[in-house]
Design a protein around this motif. Structure first.
Motif, PDB file in Angstrom:
ATOM      1  N   PHE A  52       0.835  -1.205   0.000  1.00  0.00           N
ATOM      2  CA  PHE A  52       0.000   0.000   0.000  1.00  0.00           C
ATOM      3  C   PHE A  52       0.867   1.252   0.000  1.00  0.00           C
ATOM      4  O   PHE A  52       1.931   1.300   0.624  1.00  0.00           O
ATOM      5  CB  PHE A  52      -0.899   0.019   1.232  1.00  0.00           C
ATOM      6  CG  PHE A  52      -2.095  -0.880   1.098  1.00  0.00           C
ATOM      7  CD1 PHE A  52      -3.287  -0.413   0.558  1.00  0.00           C
ATOM      8  CD2 PHE A  52      -2.019  -2.217   1.478  1.00  0.00           C
ATOM      9  CE1 PHE A  52      -4.378  -1.243   0.403  1.00  0.00           C
ATOM     10  CE2 PHE A  52      -3.107  -3.060   1.329  1.00  0.00           C
ATOM     11  CZ  PHE A  52      -4.291  -2.573   0.795  1.00  0.00           C
ATOM     12  N   LEU A  53       0.397   2.280  -0.687  1.00  0.00           N
ATOM     13  CA  LEU A  53       1.074   3.597  -0.633  1.00  0.00           C
ATOM     14  C   LEU A  53       0.162   4.611   0.064  1.00  0.00           C
ATOM     15  O   LEU A  53      -1.053   4.427   0.145  1.00  0.00           O
ATOM     16  CB  LEU A  53       1.452   4.061  -2.032  1.00  0.00           C
ATOM     17  CG  LEU A  53       0.360   4.284  -3.079  1.00  0.00           C
ATOM     18  CD1 LEU A  53      -0.167   5.719  -3.022  1.00  0.00           C
ATOM     19  CD2 LEU A  53       0.908   3.980  -4.473  1.00  0.00           C
ATOM     20  N   ALA A  54       0.808   5.620   0.616  1.00  0.00           N
ATOM     21  CA  ALA A  54       0.128   6.717   1.322  1.00  0.00           C
ATOM     22  C   ALA A  54      -0.600   6.241   2.581  1.00  0.00           C
ATOM     23  O   ALA A  54      -1.588   6.829   2.997  1.00  0.00           O
ATOM     24  CB  ALA A  54      -0.829   7.462   0.385  1.00  0.00           C
ATOM     25  N   MET A  55      -0.118   5.132   3.157  1.00  0.00           N
ATOM     26  CA  MET A  55      -0.733   4.624   4.394  1.00  0.00           C
ATOM     27  C   MET A  55       0.256   4.656   5.560  1.00  0.00           C
ATOM     28  O   MET A  55      -0.046   4.149   6.640  1.00  0.00           O
ATOM     29  CB  MET A  55      -1.217   3.187   4.190  1.00  0.00           C
ATOM     30  CG  MET A  55      -2.376   3.067   3.231  1.00  0.00           C
ATOM     31  SD  MET A  55      -3.871   3.938   3.802  1.00  0.00           S
ATOM     32  CE  MET A  55      -4.618   2.716   4.880  1.00  0.00           C
ATOM     33  N   GLY A  56       1.425   5.227   5.347  1.00  0.00           N
ATOM     34  CA  GLY A  56       2.421   5.259   6.420  1.00  0.00           C
ATOM     35  C   GLY A  56       3.632   6.043   5.957  1.00  0.00           C
ATOM     36  O   GLY A  56       3.544   6.842   5.022  1.00  0.00           O
ATOM     37  N   ASP A  98      -2.812  -4.579   9.718  1.00  0.00           N
ATOM     38  CA  ASP A  98      -1.632  -4.219   8.924  1.00  0.00           C
ATOM     39  C   ASP A  98      -1.413  -2.718   8.812  1.00  0.00           C
ATOM     40  O   ASP A  98      -0.287  -2.244   8.731  1.00  0.00           O
ATOM     41  CB  ASP A  98      -1.776  -4.755   7.487  1.00  0.00           C
ATOM     42  CG  ASP A  98      -1.639  -6.268   7.407  1.00  0.00           C
ATOM     43  OD1 ASP A  98      -0.743  -6.805   8.082  1.00  0.00           O
ATOM     44  OD2 ASP A  98      -2.419  -6.894   6.668  1.00  0.00           O
ATOM     45  N   LEU A  99      -2.511  -1.981   8.725  1.00  0.00           N
ATOM     46  CA  LEU A  99      -2.416  -0.568   8.347  1.00  0.00           C
ATOM     47  C   LEU A  99      -2.903   0.310   9.501  1.00  0.00           C
ATOM     48  O   LEU A  99      -3.973   0.072  10.060  1.00  0.00           O
ATOM     49  CB  LEU A  99      -3.277  -0.303   7.096  1.00  0.00           C
ATOM     50  CG  LEU A  99      -2.980  -1.199   5.878  1.00  0.00           C
ATOM     51  CD1 LEU A  99      -4.004  -0.957   4.769  1.00  0.00           C
ATOM     52  CD2 LEU A  99      -1.568  -0.945   5.353  1.00  0.00           C
ATOM     53  N   HIS A 100      -2.112   1.317   9.823  1.00  0.00           N
ATOM     54  CA  HIS A 100      -2.488   2.227  10.909  1.00  0.00           C
ATOM     55  C   HIS A 100      -2.209   3.656  10.462  1.00  0.00           C
ATOM     56  O   HIS A 100      -1.330   4.336  11.011  1.00  0.00           O
ATOM     57  CB  HIS A 100      -1.699   1.881  12.184  1.00  0.00           C
ATOM     58  CG  HIS A 100      -1.815   0.436  12.550  1.00  0.00           C
ATOM     59  ND1 HIS A 100      -2.939  -0.093  13.154  1.00  0.00           N
ATOM     60  CD2 HIS A 100      -0.970  -0.604  12.339  1.00  0.00           C
ATOM     61  CE1 HIS A 100      -2.777  -1.405  13.309  1.00  0.00           C
ATOM     62  NE2 HIS A 100      -1.582  -1.724  12.827  1.00  0.00           N
ATOM     63  N   PRO A 101      -2.948   4.126   9.454  1.00  0.00           N
ATOM     64  CA  PRO A 101      -2.641   5.451   8.905  1.00  0.00           C
ATOM     65  C   PRO A 101      -2.957   6.547   9.918  1.00  0.00           C
ATOM     66  O   PRO A 101      -3.868   6.406  10.735  1.00  0.00           O
ATOM     67  CB  PRO A 101      -3.579   5.547   7.695  1.00  0.00           C
ATOM     68  CG  PRO A 101      -4.715   4.640   8.022  1.00  0.00           C
ATOM     69  CD  PRO A 101      -4.127   3.511   8.809  1.00  0.00           C
ATOM     70  N   THR A 102      -2.179   7.609   9.846  1.00  0.00           N
ATOM     71  CA  THR A 102      -2.422   8.719  10.766  1.00  0.00           C
ATOM     72  C   THR A 102      -3.314   9.780  10.127  1.00  0.00           C
ATOM     73  O   THR A 102      -3.739  10.699  10.806  1.00  0.00           O
ATOM     74  CB  THR A 102      -1.093   9.385  11.170  1.00  0.00           C
ATOM     75  OG1 THR A 102      -0.393   9.704   9.964  1.00  0.00           O
ATOM     76  CG2 THR A 102      -0.253   8.466  12.031  1.00  0.00           C
TER      77      THR A 102
END
Ligand code: FAD
Length: 291
Positions: free
Chosen positions: A222-226, A259-263
């Motif tokens: 994934f892009l733009a998720m971290g 898996d994903l913890h976007p801010t």
């Protein structure tokens, strides 16, 4: 009447080099603190905003061989100076690296694709850029040249933080190696952005082997998720060995929570990003299921 502010870069020296050796010698004079100038699409804007104030720019566009795309066995070697446009128009890339071919039209706009380079994008390591996710999904290798010789950096070791890579000061990215597509592999790239050509709000580059509907060797990046491209390891585990159906797709989407913890950023809240990530994964898996 309002004031108009014109942003100009700080003063810098400029050198145009015509060989790798000349480039490294020139960089050594600045102790690794000069910047390589490739397409200039990101660097010059950063300099005008005073986000970067290098003492010198070393223009590498005259170095031969760094703008070649060639096949070496089952690997495609893409020179760091290849422009996005060159990659987009390459029949070899379309035939052998379909994931990259799918991703490149999402990189900025045509005017930027005409001059921006793959090496520049991977050196900058913007977390919303397309190439980092593609290279991670394909488990590519980055080739760097420095004063102590050439290094091959597996992608797993390359992205080390926000806009940070394993490149040492003064090292030059010379090429990127990606494996050729094999029979039975499926690829999918998609992203959601506010306008076509903008950096993606969320994007997904993925690859898997499909055999009678059963998934193996799935890699979801994934892009733009971290801070950089992110492999969705739990979702990958949940898919591998499973037949693609509504339930396995739903379980993989649910696994993204681990898996994903976007801010969140200027484009979207964390909740919106998570929703978009589930949508993108659902679309990719539905496409593979129906292939
Ligand atoms: C309006 C706009 C929209 C954009 N949208 C997108 C987008 O949607 N997706 C996307 O991915 N990008 C986007 N970009 C960025 C674009 O893709 C750039 O081309 C790219 O990020 C940088 O490539 P460049 O060749 O221009 O590098 P430069 O700007 O020349 O360099 C960028 C940095 O990388 C270093 N560098 C360059 N080449 C090398 C090398 N070979 N080895 C080591 N260091 C090197 C430079 O020193 C500098 O620090 C956008 C840019 C603009 C202006």
């Amino acid at each position: 009447m309002g004031r108009v502010f014109v942003m100009k870069s700080a003063a810098f020296e400029y050198h145009r080099v015509s060989s790798l050796q000349e480039a490294l010698t020139c960089m050594a004079r600045y102790d690794g603190q000069a910047h390589w100038l490739a397409g200039g699409q990101s660097l010059l804007a950063m300099m005008n905003l005073r986000l970067a104030q290098p003492p010198a720019l070393i223009d590498i566009r005259g170095i031969p061989d760094l703008a070649e795309i060639r096949q070496v066995g089952q690997t495609i070697r893409i020179g760091a100076l290849c422009t996005h446009r060159q990659i987009q128009d390459s029949p070899l890339i379309q035939a052998t690296v379909p994931l990259l071919a799918q991703a490149v039209p999402h990189v900025a706009h045509l005017a930027i694709r005409n001059v921006g380079t793959m090496g520049g994008s991977l050196a900058l390591a913007d977390p919303a850029a397309e190439y980092p996710a593609v290279v991670q999904a394909l488990n590519g290798v980055l080739i760097a040249q420095g004063s102590s010789g050439e290094r091959r950096i597996p992608v797993a070791e390359y992205f080390v933080g926000l806009y940070q890579t394993a490149l040492q000061p003064g090292e030059l990215l010379t090429a990127i190696e990606l494996p050729c597509a094999q029979a039975g592999q499926q690829f999918h790239f998609d992203e959601l952005s506010r306008r076509r050509g903008d950096y993606g709000m969320v994007g997904l580059a993925c690859v898997a082997r499909m055999n009678a509907g059963v998934v193996t060797d799935a890699r979801l990046s994934f892009l733009a998720m971290g801070d950089g491209p992110l492999l969705a390891v739990k979702a990958m585990d949940s898919l591998n060995g499973q037949k693609l159906d509504e339930q396995s797709i739903r379980l993989a989407q649910q696994a993204l929570e681990h898996d994903l913890h976007p801010t969140g950023d200027l484009q979207a809240t964390p909740a919106t990003k998570m929703h978009c990530a589930r949508v993108l994964l659902g679309r990719a898996l539905a496409a593979w299921r129906n292939a």
